[in-house]
Write a protein that holds these residues in place. Sequence first.
Motif, PDB file in Angstrom:
ATOM      1  N   ALA A 106       0.829  -1.208   0.000  1.00  0.00           N
ATOM      2  CA  ALA A 106       0.000   0.000   0.000  1.00  0.00           C
ATOM      3  C   ALA A 106       0.866   1.262   0.000  1.00  0.00           C
ATOM      4  CB  ALA A 106      -0.937  -0.006   1.204  1.00  0.00           C
ATOM      5  N   ALA A 107       1.985   1.232   0.710  1.00  0.00           N
ATOM      6  CA  ALA A 107       2.838   2.419   0.795  1.00  0.00           C
ATOM      7  C   ALA A 107       3.485   2.730  -0.555  1.00  0.00           C
ATOM      8  CB  ALA A 107       3.910   2.236   1.862  1.00  0.00           C
ATOM      9  N   VAL A 108       4.035   1.691  -1.192  1.00  0.00           N
ATOM     10  CA  VAL A 108       4.658   1.888  -2.511  1.00  0.00           C
ATOM     11  C   VAL A 108       3.616   2.396  -3.509  1.00  0.00           C
ATOM     12  CG1 VAL A 108       5.719   0.706  -4.479  1.00  0.00           C
ATOM     13  CG2 VAL A 108       6.475   0.183  -2.152  1.00  0.00           C
ATOM     14  N   GLY A 109       2.469   1.725  -3.527  1.00  0.00           N
ATOM     15  CA  GLY A 109       1.411   2.114  -4.461  1.00  0.00           C
ATOM     16  C   GLY A 109       0.944   3.539  -4.228  1.00  0.00           C
ATOM     17  N   LEU A 110       0.692   3.856  -2.964  1.00  0.00           N
ATOM     18  CA  LEU A 110       0.157   5.167  -2.616  1.00  0.00           C
ATOM     19  C   LEU A 110       1.145   6.280  -2.956  1.00  0.00           C
ATOM     20  CD1 LEU A 110      -2.568   5.647  -1.460  1.00  0.00           C
ATOM     21  CD2 LEU A 110      -1.558   5.899   0.797  1.00  0.00           C
ATOM     22  N   ALA A 111       2.401   6.088  -2.570  1.00  0.00           N
ATOM     23  CA  ALA A 111       3.415   7.115  -2.835  1.00  0.00           C
ATOM     24  C   ALA A 111       3.506   7.383  -4.335  1.00  0.00           C
ATOM     25  CB  ALA A 111       4.770   6.664  -2.288  1.00  0.00           C
ATOM     26  N   GLY A 112       3.563   6.325  -5.124  1.00  0.00           N
ATOM     27  CA  GLY A 112       3.675   6.478  -6.573  1.00  0.00           C
ATOM     28  C   GLY A 112       2.452   7.130  -7.181  1.00  0.00           C
ATOM     29  N   ILE A 113       1.279   6.661  -6.770  1.00  0.00           N
ATOM     30  CA  ILE A 113       0.047   7.203  -7.354  1.00  0.00           C
ATOM     31  C   ILE A 113      -0.067   8.695  -7.047  1.00  0.00           C
ATOM     32  CG2 ILE A 113      -2.471   7.205  -7.169  1.00  0.00           C
ATOM     33  CD1 ILE A 113      -2.295   4.148  -6.790  1.00  0.00           C
ATOM     34  N   ILE A 114       0.167   9.069  -5.786  1.00  0.00           N
ATOM     35  CA  ILE A 114      -0.024  10.466  -5.401  1.00  0.00           C
ATOM     36  C   ILE A 114       1.009  11.363  -6.079  1.00  0.00           C
ATOM     37  CG2 ILE A 114       0.218  12.061  -3.453  1.00  0.00           C
ATOM     38  CD1 ILE A 114      -1.340  10.007  -1.813  1.00  0.00           C
ATOM     39  N   LEU A 115       2.263  10.958  -6.045  1.00  0.00           N
ATOM     40  CA  LEU A 115       3.307  11.799  -6.632  1.00  0.00           C
ATOM     41  C   LEU A 115       3.130  11.933  -8.146  1.00  0.00           C
ATOM     42  CD1 LEU A 115       5.897  13.398  -6.107  1.00  0.00           C
ATOM     43  CD2 LEU A 115       7.180  11.317  -6.642  1.00  0.00           C
TER      44      LEU A 115
END
Lengths: 305, 296
Positions: A106-115
């Motif tokens: 979730a952290a990898v996905g979230l960071a990438g999606i948001i940035l």
Amino acid sequence: MSGSAQSYHAHAHTSNSTTNSTSNNDNSSGKTMRRLGSASMFLFLILAAVVTLFPIYMALLNSVKTQGEMLTNILALPTTLEFGNYADAFRKTDYMRSLWNTVVVAAVGLAGIILFASMAGYKLSRTPGKLSSFLFGLFVMSTLIPFHSIMITLVRISSDMGLQGSAVGLGLLYIGLGVAVAIFLYHGFVKSVPKELDEAAVIDGCGEFKLYFVVILPLLLPITATIAILNMLWMWNDFLLPLLILTDFKSYTLLLSTNMLFGEYNNDWSAILASLVLAMLPVIVLYLLLQKYILHGISEGAIKS
Amino acid sequence: MMTTRTRKLKPSAMLLLFVLPALAFYCAFTLAPAIGGIWYSLTDWNGLNPAYRMVGFSNYVEAMGDRFFLKSLWFTFKFVAFMLVLQNAIAILLALFIEAMGRSRVWFRTIFFMPNMLSLIIGGFMWMFIFTRVFPYLADQTGWLLLDESWIGDPKYSFFSILALSLWGGVGYLMVIYIAALQGVPKTLKEAASIDGAGAFTLFRHVTLPMIYPALTIGVFLTLNSSFKVFDAVYSLTGGGPGRSTQVIAINIFEEAFSFSNRYGYASAKAMILFGIVMIITIIQLAVMKRREVRA
């Protein structure tokens, strides 16, 4: 309070109109009717709430019973608390590692999606022209494609790229699957951020990337919160893609290890129920803490997309 | 001359720079697999063998004569129809009732939305416990024969088990959307109508419902979109069984590709048929609802 206010209105109405002789009658019976209606609505909601909570309650209740006690009376409160079930489930699902894997995904996905999505959404929204609208169209186009229509080739691609069996790899896949909707949401939101801000910053000699990170990104916080909540829920609860990508036990997420426990110990309900409670725990805690934001994010996200 | 050129070049170069990371991930993990799916659906690729041949539309032809695939289509359509009516009706009902409550509304909203936070895999296992352990126990105690039916093992009943699980997990989401819509209906409008002697039902039918029509469009769209793709609820409760009797489209595709035969090409063709169905129905639905919205 509101009942009396309404009857006041109705009364004022009847005294003003000379033709309506029945409405006075309607009004007095209407008041009791309304109270009766309100009580039956309340009753209905209570009943629905009981049905909603029943499975969760039963899971909690029976997760601390021994197998024997569960068989004799499934509805009764436990006579002794059997926390061995939890120790059992904890071990069999390798709980801490599964939890960690889920967090990593979730952290990898979230960071990438948001940035990436905020960068793209911002620039696409600010730049006029054919190229910009073509790229935006390219992203939006895919939002209707069902996941099942791409999953077969996606599994093939991820195994070719060596992403299979890794939680980080799964997080990367989620970036590719999640950016389109996030770009759409950012694109709409950026329109409400005044353009003059960009221009002022550029005149001050601010570079494009600095402008984005220092000025724009903080202003996007409201929609970022919505996007974070929607994507977090999706990645945390998604089952099919992890099932296809995370092929060995070491990389299992919470859902996968719970599913595995269910498959292997099919009749050992004590351990299964304990593992279900353990799997629910992080989500329920987060929900009760952040409920206001979550409910807001859900309705916001649904209405905008 | 130079300056104007760099100025002209700069915006699109900047644009590409900002879009590139998202575009790269999007192309690799969404666009390429989508195009690949179309391509492979025209081949006899079996996943294990790297070599494959083009077979034209024969996969599509085979799918249209595949008894199990057609059965899964029918099962899915039935499921979607039930979900469409029940999920929206229950969500609107809950939203209306909750909005009529006083301080207790926050509690009700919290409770009804809670299942939505959980994966239907977790929810499915919990309901499995209810269907296979609690119901038989209650049947013993109360003598209600309905509770003693095989809610998981008999496809006649497990359709409704799957439906119940999906409603349990999905209603809260739509309820939140309908509550937001109801809060947007001006109080004065309702008051005016009730002064004119409108009963609760008339009030709903002629005042509230037209006002929340945009939300209904969203609700129908979301229900259609999610129920055609239903997977988790079926996987956790019946796994598509017994046999293949409760298979939905997504399960049928999944098994074709990853469990039974590894026929990737054939499974891709089925996936494209699912895509086509979702597309057509979404377009029809949006067109119809938009027209009604304007009229209302």
